[in-house]
Design an enzyme around this catalytic site. Structure first.
Site, PDB file in Angstrom:
ATOM      1  N   GLY A   1       5.008   2.496   1.473  1.00 20.89           N
ATOM      2  CA  GLY A   1       5.992   3.367   0.834  1.00 20.89           C
ATOM      3  C   GLY A   1       6.400   4.507   1.754  1.00 20.89           C
ATOM      4  O   GLY A   1       7.580   4.811   1.908  1.00 20.89           O
TER       5      GLY A   1
ATOM      6  N   SER B   1       0.840  -1.197   0.000  1.00 19.84           N
ATOM      7  CA  SER B   1       0.000   0.000   0.000  1.00 19.84           C
ATOM      8  C   SER B   1       0.875   1.248   0.000  1.00 19.84           C
ATOM      9  O   SER B   1       2.085   1.173   0.216  1.00 19.84           O
ATOM     10  CB  SER B   1      -0.892   0.019   1.241  1.00 19.84           C
ATOM     11  N   LYS B   2       0.229   2.374  -0.232  1.00 20.89           N
ATOM     12  CA  LYS B   2       0.951   3.643  -0.225  1.00 20.89           C
ATOM     13  C   LYS B   2       1.610   3.872   1.135  1.00 20.89           C
ATOM     14  O   LYS B   2       2.688   4.419   1.231  1.00 20.89           O
ATOM     15  CB  LYS B   2      -0.020   4.771  -0.564  1.00 20.89           C
ATOM     16  N   ARG B   3       0.916   3.411   2.171  1.00 17.37           N
ATOM     17  CA  ARG B   3       1.457   3.595   3.521  1.00 17.37           C
ATOM     18  C   ARG B   3       2.789   2.872   3.732  1.00 17.37           C
ATOM     19  O   ARG B   3       3.654   3.358   4.441  1.00 17.37           O
ATOM     20  CB  ARG B   3       0.434   3.171   4.583  1.00 17.37           C
TER      21      ARG B   3
END
Ligand code: GLU
Length: 507
Positions: free
Chosen positions: A267, A263-265
């Site tokens: 990253g 997920s973006k999190r």
């Protein structure tokens, strides 16, 4: 694949924000598959969900694919015989199929308001609008023809729902997963059209377009596997079952650490981009980092993504796009999720950096150096690169590694001074300065080195002691390539100046 000219695949993103790196991989696999078979790669923009539409995302998708050299044959920018390729421009086309389904009693009009549906769900958390419940809802199956007509005349909003026959087993031969069996009862009566938007939903548009655009293979992320039975049922209902595409559902990209979907999190937490390009959220203004701006080469990202879910069957790792096209087959895609090992992306970037010739790399670096406020020549940058390229992963590493070639140190790293600058250093470096003063040819590092070494030996000085202090004087800290390479790159005048300055400053 022999039926080469019949291979038509599509990448069909919804413009709901920046393209996630997983979407990039889907585009890449479609592209490799198409090119391998001499087929056609289509870019279709699935923008029928006006609520989730984010301005700028289509342009972002197009730019990202361009940057990565994933070439589109037919699509929003290229056009083609099966356009338009933006679903919002195909409203009229879908209408016909909605009408066909309604006429054949395979779909019905539903008038239940969002509030009524909400209330149902509150009453029964397992509520599903399907064969078990549709006859207790407000729709053209339960209202009389006159009542339906009245509601339509009154301008009431409605949806068109697909009448799904319960308890049918639907079998799909997935090219990656093999035989997958679904039971139709898990599906609700999907909304195919919303009068409020005057647009079909994703469910209908996606399927109709696959048929009309003569898509031969649907290659997409695993998260779309649950939509496959609907795909099959709609093809059947519309009488297209003979032209059903083949399906291939790509494995999930997994968190670099632990379990679950990337997920973006992850990253943000582990400090790597999950988008190909920088993205500025049009609402919040928040910037999400992209691989391009972080200094990755597009070829490195392609190479990295190609191996996340596919393997060549041997232990080769370095692939150009052409080599990937040559080697790629769906059969070598894996079923199980691929761990997103971003360290590997850095590794690939380092590899590509080493393969790049110094003059091309220098060309990339000149503007970066200029942005720091220094004018220099390509030749000088190339000469530095000979010694430091190996330490670079990203173009912007150049400055960290090489700033001292452009700016004399005005401070000396305290730790290095404490460790490397001895009471006798000033006197010894003064002698070294006298020696270097007498040398006139600063193009031959080895020659200078042997003169200096001969002097050190003759004086019985400690080699390490002198060299460490010398490095501190020229670089300002204890890093860098060979001392005599630095000396030649800086030249006589600059070398002597730095040496004298250090002697005065450090005493
Ligand atoms: N529009 C869908 C998406 O956003 C496409 C799914 C598919 O490829 O069928 O990914």
């Amino acid at each position: 694949m022999s039926e080469s000219n019949t291979v038509r695949v599509r990448f069909a993103p919804s413009p709901t924000g920046p393209l996630h790196i997983g979407g990039v991989r889907t585009a890449l696999y479609n592209y490799l598959f198409a090119r391998h078979a001499g087929g056609t790669m289509i870019l279709r923009i699935e923008d029928t969900d006006s609520k989730r539409y984010v301005p700028g995302s289509e342009a972002y998708i197009v730019e990202a694919l361009q940057w990565l050299n994933i070439q589109i044959d037919e699509g929003v920018s290229q056009g083609g015989n099966y356009g338009p390729y933006r679903q919002s421009e195909r409203k009229e086309i879908y209408k016909k199929y909605i009408d066909q389904l309604l006429e054949q009693d395979k779909a019905y009009l539903a008038f239940d308001s969002p509030e009524q549906l909400e209330a149902k769900r509150a009453e029964d958390p397992n509520f599903q609008y399907d064969a078990s419940s549709r006859l207790s809802m407000i729709n053209s199956l339960t209202l009389s023809a006159t009542q339906v007509e009245e509601r339509l005349q009154g301008g009431e909003d409605y949806t068109v729902r697909f009448k799904i026959e319960p308890d049918r087993s639907i079998e799909v031969q997935d090219m990656i997963r093999g035989r997958v069996v679904f039971n139709s009862s898990v599906l609700d009566d999907k909304v195919l059209y919303k009068s409020a938007d005057q647009l079909p939903t994703y469910h209908l548009a996606n399927v109709v377009d696959d048929h009309l655009m003569k898509i031969s293979h649907v290659i997409r992320g695993e998260e779309w596997l649950p939509s496959t039975p609907l795909h099959v049922l709609l093809y059947e209902a519309l009488g297209w079952d003979k032209q059903m595409p083949l399906f291939a559902h790509l494995p999930l990209l997994l968190k670099p650490d632990g379990k679950g979907k990337l997920s973006k999190r992850d990253g943000d937490r582990l400090n790597f981009p999950v988008f190909p390009l920088n993205w500025e959220d049009p609402q919040s203004g928040e910037i999400s980092k992209g691989y391009r701006e972080a200094g990755y080469f597009p070829q490195a990202i392609i190479n990295f993504l190609a191996l996340l879910g596919w393997n060549p069957g041997d232990n080769r790792e370095m692939f150009s796009m052409d080599q990937l096209i040559e080697a790629f087959t769906i059969e070598r895609c894996s079923k199980s999720g691929a761990k997103f090992d971003y360290e590997k992306a850095r590794w690939f970037n380092h590899q590509y950096m080493q393969e790049l010739d110094n003059s091309t790399l220098a060309e990339i670096l000149l503007p970066l150096i200029e942005a720091k406020g220094y004018k220099t020549s390509r030749g000088f940058v190339e000469a530095i690169l000979v010694h430091i390229k190996e330490r670079m992963v990203f173009p912007q590493d150049f400055w960290d590694q090489a700033a001292y070639f452009f700016v004399a140190p005005d401070q000396y790293d305290a730790k290095t001074v404490a460790k490397r600058w001895k009471p006798e250093s000033a006197a010894q470096l003064t002698e070294l300065g006298d020696l270097l003063e007498r040398i006139s040819d600063y193009s031959d590092a080895e020659a200078i080195e042997s003169e200096v070494k001969a002097w050190i030996e003759q004086k019985s000085y400690k080699m390490g002691l002198i060299m460490n202090a010398f490095r501190l004087a020229l670089v300002g800290e204890g890093k860098g390539p060979g001392m005599f390479d630095i000396v030649c790159l800086l030249g006589k005048e600059e070398t002597l100046q730095r040496l004298r300055k250090a002697i005065i400053t450090l005493g």
